[in-house]
Structures are given as structure tokens and as C-alpha cells.
Design a protein around this motif. Structure first.
Motif, PDB file in Angstrom:
ATOM      1  N   GLU A  89      18.602  21.379  -0.150  1.00 12.19           N
ATOM      2  CA  GLU A  89      17.370  22.069   0.230  1.00 12.19           C
ATOM      3  C   GLU A  89      16.861  21.560   1.574  1.00 12.19           C
ATOM      4  O   GLU A  89      16.385  22.351   2.410  1.00 12.19           O
ATOM      5  CB  GLU A  89      16.321  21.844  -0.864  1.00 12.19           C
ATOM      6  CG  GLU A  89      16.695  22.470  -2.200  1.00 12.19           C
ATOM      7  CD  GLU A  89      15.794  22.016  -3.326  1.00 12.19           C
ATOM      8  OE1 GLU A  89      14.844  21.234  -3.041  1.00 12.19           O
ATOM      9  OE2 GLU A  89      16.022  22.417  -4.479  1.00 12.19           O
ATOM     10  N   ALA A  97      19.032  23.089   4.296  1.00  9.27           N
ATOM     11  CA  ALA A  97      18.754  24.521   4.437  1.00  9.27           C
ATOM     12  C   ALA A  97      17.472  24.749   5.224  1.00  9.27           C
ATOM     13  O   ALA A  97      17.389  25.655   6.055  1.00  9.27           O
ATOM     14  CB  ALA A  97      18.667  25.174   3.059  1.00  9.27           C
ATOM     15  N   ARG A  98      16.456  23.912   4.986  1.00 12.04           N
ATOM     16  CA  ARG A  98      15.192  24.053   5.722  1.00 12.04           C
ATOM     17  C   ARG A  98      15.369  23.762   7.206  1.00 12.04           C
ATOM     18  O   ARG A  98      14.683  24.349   8.050  1.00 12.04           O
ATOM     19  CB  ARG A  98      14.133  23.125   5.124  1.00 12.04           C
ATOM     20  CG  ARG A  98      13.525  23.616   3.809  1.00 12.04           C
ATOM     21  CD  ARG A  98      12.248  22.854   3.479  1.00 12.04           C
ATOM     22  NE  ARG A  98      12.496  21.424   3.299  1.00 12.04           N
ATOM     23  CZ  ARG A  98      12.811  20.861   2.148  1.00 12.04           C
ATOM     24  NH1 ARG A  98      12.916  21.617   1.064  1.00 12.04           N
ATOM     25  NH2 ARG A  98      13.001  19.556   2.079  1.00 12.04           N
ATOM     26  N   ALA A 154      16.363  26.943   8.788  1.00 10.88           N
ATOM     27  CA  ALA A 154      15.513  28.112   8.561  1.00 10.88           C
ATOM     28  C   ALA A 154      14.860  28.537   9.869  1.00 10.88           C
ATOM     29  O   ALA A 154      14.713  27.747  10.793  1.00 10.88           O
ATOM     30  CB  ALA A 154      14.454  27.791   7.506  1.00 10.88           C
ATOM     31  N   ASN A 195      17.840  34.477   6.112  1.00  5.74           N
ATOM     32  CA  ASN A 195      16.974  34.267   4.972  1.00  5.74           C
ATOM     33  C   ASN A 195      17.176  32.869   4.400  1.00  5.74           C
ATOM     34  O   ASN A 195      18.300  32.403   4.235  1.00  5.74           O
ATOM     35  CB  ASN A 195      17.279  35.337   3.912  1.00  5.74           C
ATOM     36  CG  ASN A 195      16.384  35.219   2.704  1.00  5.74           C
ATOM     37  OD1 ASN A 195      16.660  34.463   1.787  1.00  5.74           O
ATOM     38  ND2 ASN A 195      15.308  35.991   2.706  1.00  5.74           N
ATOM     39  N   TYR A 196      16.072  32.196   4.057  1.00  7.17           N
ATOM     40  CA  TYR A 196      16.166  30.823   3.552  1.00  7.17           C
ATOM     41  C   TYR A 196      16.956  30.753   2.249  1.00  7.17           C
ATOM     42  O   TYR A 196      17.755  29.825   2.046  1.00  7.17           O
ATOM     43  CB  TYR A 196      14.771  30.237   3.339  1.00  7.17           C
ATOM     44  CG  TYR A 196      14.790  28.926   2.590  1.00  7.17           C
ATOM     45  CD1 TYR A 196      15.198  27.742   3.213  1.00  7.17           C
ATOM     46  CD2 TYR A 196      14.423  28.859   1.241  1.00  7.17           C
ATOM     47  CE1 TYR A 196      15.239  26.540   2.527  1.00  7.17           C
ATOM     48  CE2 TYR A 196      14.460  27.657   0.552  1.00  7.17           C
ATOM     49  CZ  TYR A 196      14.875  26.508   1.198  1.00  7.17           C
ATOM     50  OH  TYR A 196      14.927  25.317   0.507  1.00  7.17           O
ATOM     51  N   ASP A 197      16.761  31.719   1.343  1.00  9.71           N
ATOM     52  CA  ASP A 197      17.483  31.692   0.067  1.00  9.71           C
ATOM     53  C   ASP A 197      18.989  31.764   0.287  1.00  9.71           C
ATOM     54  O   ASP A 197      19.763  31.100  -0.433  1.00  9.71           O
ATOM     55  CB  ASP A 197      17.030  32.844  -0.823  1.00  9.71           C
ATOM     56  CG  ASP A 197      15.597  32.658  -1.331  1.00  9.71           C
ATOM     57  OD1 ASP A 197      15.155  31.491  -1.382  1.00  9.71           O
ATOM     58  OD2 ASP A 197      14.942  33.661  -1.654  1.00  9.71           O
ATOM     59  N   LEU A 231      20.088  28.408   1.499  1.00 10.35           N
ATOM     60  CA  LEU A 231      20.096  27.448   0.399  1.00 10.35           C
ATOM     61  C   LEU A 231      21.367  27.587  -0.432  1.00 10.35           C
ATOM     62  O   LEU A 231      21.974  26.577  -0.834  1.00 10.35           O
ATOM     63  CB  LEU A 231      18.858  27.653  -0.476  1.00 10.35           C
ATOM     64  CG  LEU A 231      18.710  26.711  -1.666  1.00 10.35           C
ATOM     65  CD1 LEU A 231      18.679  25.257  -1.205  1.00 10.35           C
ATOM     66  CD2 LEU A 231      17.453  27.053  -2.462  1.00 10.35           C
TER      67      LEU A 231
END
Length: 271
Positions: A58, A61-62, A65, A70-72, A75
Motif C-alpha cells: 500500500e 502504491a501511494r 498515485a 487509478n490507485y486501486d 494497489l
């Protein structure tokens, strides 16, 4: 130093040491390695390691971002990288899991950007370099107290300035803008689509094309020919003034200009 992120960025363990669930996780890898492949406890232990390391995915992934993805989705890609890191980590090498997992997960996310999120075709080398610009610019901005220049970024990454410039420009290729997207307003404050602002002729383009066509040819001229051209078109001197400066007749200068310009025109149109 093992937990240091790319370009001096402190890794997650340095910022959160003692708080994250993946701190000191190496003993679990030792237990996992000691279990035979068919042992039923092996799958449970592997799942426990994955669960404890999810915050690491996580975190990474951030970091990526806000770059047009898209963040999802990021992730999910980061978690896939985590799975690969857990399955490939060799505790017998004596290194920490973070020093192996961070570049493995970040590499997976970078490949996702490189292969899936560019709306315009960009060379792979430029894509990979563009992904390194964000962290480097952030580091230099903190160090310099301002936004770094392209030359400073090139020096920090130890690459050519042209490559940095290409990568900065390539950042615009992440997402294509819709021609119907509103970008301005008319006199009645009505939002206008992008297409309404396109199509205006830029007169400088013609000058630029002429320059690009002629510039390589100037090196083939004699020193006298280049001198006459410079005095006539850059210093705005008349033929008589040039002739007086060079100690020749005005007719001689006229012939040099006519011959030189004719040759440049012929070569530029031919190429």
C-alpha cells in the motif's frame, strides 16, 4: 543502508521502524524455509507473511498515485509484486526482506506504467526514465529549496540532458485529453471545448522549419560566405556597408549573396 529507497529516499522501515507489521519479519521466512513443500503449515505461514506485508504494498502504491493511474489498480499491481517478492526471497543470503521487496514491488509498478498507461507510444528507455523523475525532482526540490532545472536533474541521475528533456516531455503522454473537454470560456463565460482553441496558424513554425532546413548547410559555406550572411541578415547591414567593411565592391557582395542564397535554397528544397 539496506532499507534505503531509490536515490536516497528512506525506505518504509526507516520511517516507521518499530510500528509496521513487516518489521523484523525475517524469522518467519526462516521458519518458512525450514518447512518442506508439502507441509500443510507452509501455506498458512506464507499467507501470514503476505498479510503482515500488505502495508508495504500500500505504501508503494501511494508513492505512484497521482500519475494518471487509478490507485486501486496500482494497489493490485503492488500486491502482485509483493507476492513475487515473498516467493523469491532467499533468507539464506542474509539480507533483509525490505531491501529485496521494495525494488521488486516498485519494479512491478513501473512495468505496469511502462506497458499499460501511456496513451502515446513512447520509447521504453524514456518511459523508464520518466518514472524516476518524480522522486528525483522531490529530492532536489528539498535540497535546493526550489524546483530543479533539467540540467540539475540530469546531473543527479548522471544522464544526458537531452534524455531528461525527452522524459519531461514524455510525461504528457500518460493520458490523452479529449477534444471535447472544456478548457476555456468565450465572451459569455460559456465553457469551450479544447477543439475550439486548436487550428490557429503559428507563424513561428515556418521560421523554425526554415532554420532546421538551412542550419546544417551553413557549415558547408566558406568563412567569407558565412561572414557576409551574418553581416547582412543578423547585423542588418546594407550591401554597401558590407562591401566597405570587407574592402570589396558592392557588386561583389551582391554576387556572393545571390550565389550563396541560391545554393542554400536549392539544397534545402532538395533535402
Amino acid at each position: 543502508m539496506a532499507d534505503e529507497g531509490p536515490r536516497g529516499d528512506p525506505g518504509p522501515s526507516r520511517r516507521h521502524r518499530g510500528t509496521d507489521s513487516y518489521d523484523n519479519i525475517e524469522p518467519l521466512f526462516g521458519k518458512l524455509a525450514a518447512l518442506p513443500e508439502g507441509d500443510p503449515d507452509r501455506a498458512d505461514l506464507r499467507e501470514e507473511i503476505m498479510r503482515r506485508c500488505l502495508p508495504l504494498a500500500e505504501h508503494i502504491a501511494r508513492k505512484f498515485a497521482g500519475r494518471g493511474e487509478n490507485y486501486d489498480d496500482l494497489l493490485q499491481v503492488a500486491r502482485l509484486g509483493l507476492v513475487n517478492a515473498v516467493d523469491r526471497f532467499d533468507i539464506s543470503r542474509g539480507s533483509s526482506f525490505l531491501s529485496f521487496a521494495v525494488p521488486t514491488i516498485m519494479g512491478e509498478v513501473r512495468r505496469h506504467f511502462r506497458d499499460n498507461t501511456w496513451s502515446v507510444r513512447v520509447p521504453r528507455r524514456v518511459k523508464e526514465l520518466q518514472l524516476n523523475l518524480g522522486p528525483t525532482i522531490e529530492i532536489l526540490s528539498q535540497r535546493l529549496g526550489r524546483v530543479p532545472r533539467a540540467r540539475e536533474i540530469a546531473a543527479e541521475l548522471e544522464i544526458d540532458l537531452v534524455e531528461v528533456t525527452q522524459a519531461l516531455i514524455a510525461g504528457n503522454a500518460y493520458q490523452a485529453s479529449s477534444l471535447d473537454a472544456p478548457v476555456g470560456e468565450d465572451s459569455e463565460s460559456t465553457a469551450l471545448p479544447l477543439v475550439e482553441s486548436l487550428g490557429a496558424e503559428e507563424p513561428s513554425f515556418g521560421w523554425l522549419e526554415d532554420y532546421l532546413a538551412v542550419e546544417p548547410l551553413l557549415g558547408e559555406l566558406s568563412e567569407r560566405e558565412r561572414q557576409v550572411l551574418r553581416m547582412r541578415f543578423f547585423e542588418s547591414r546594407t550591401q554597401s556597408q558590407i562591401a566597405e567593411q570587407l574592402g570589396v565592391s558592392q557588386m561583389h557582395i551582391s554576387r556572393i549573396l545571390s550565389r550563396t542564397l541560391g545554393w542554400l535554397r536549392e539544397q534545402a528544397l532538395r533535402d
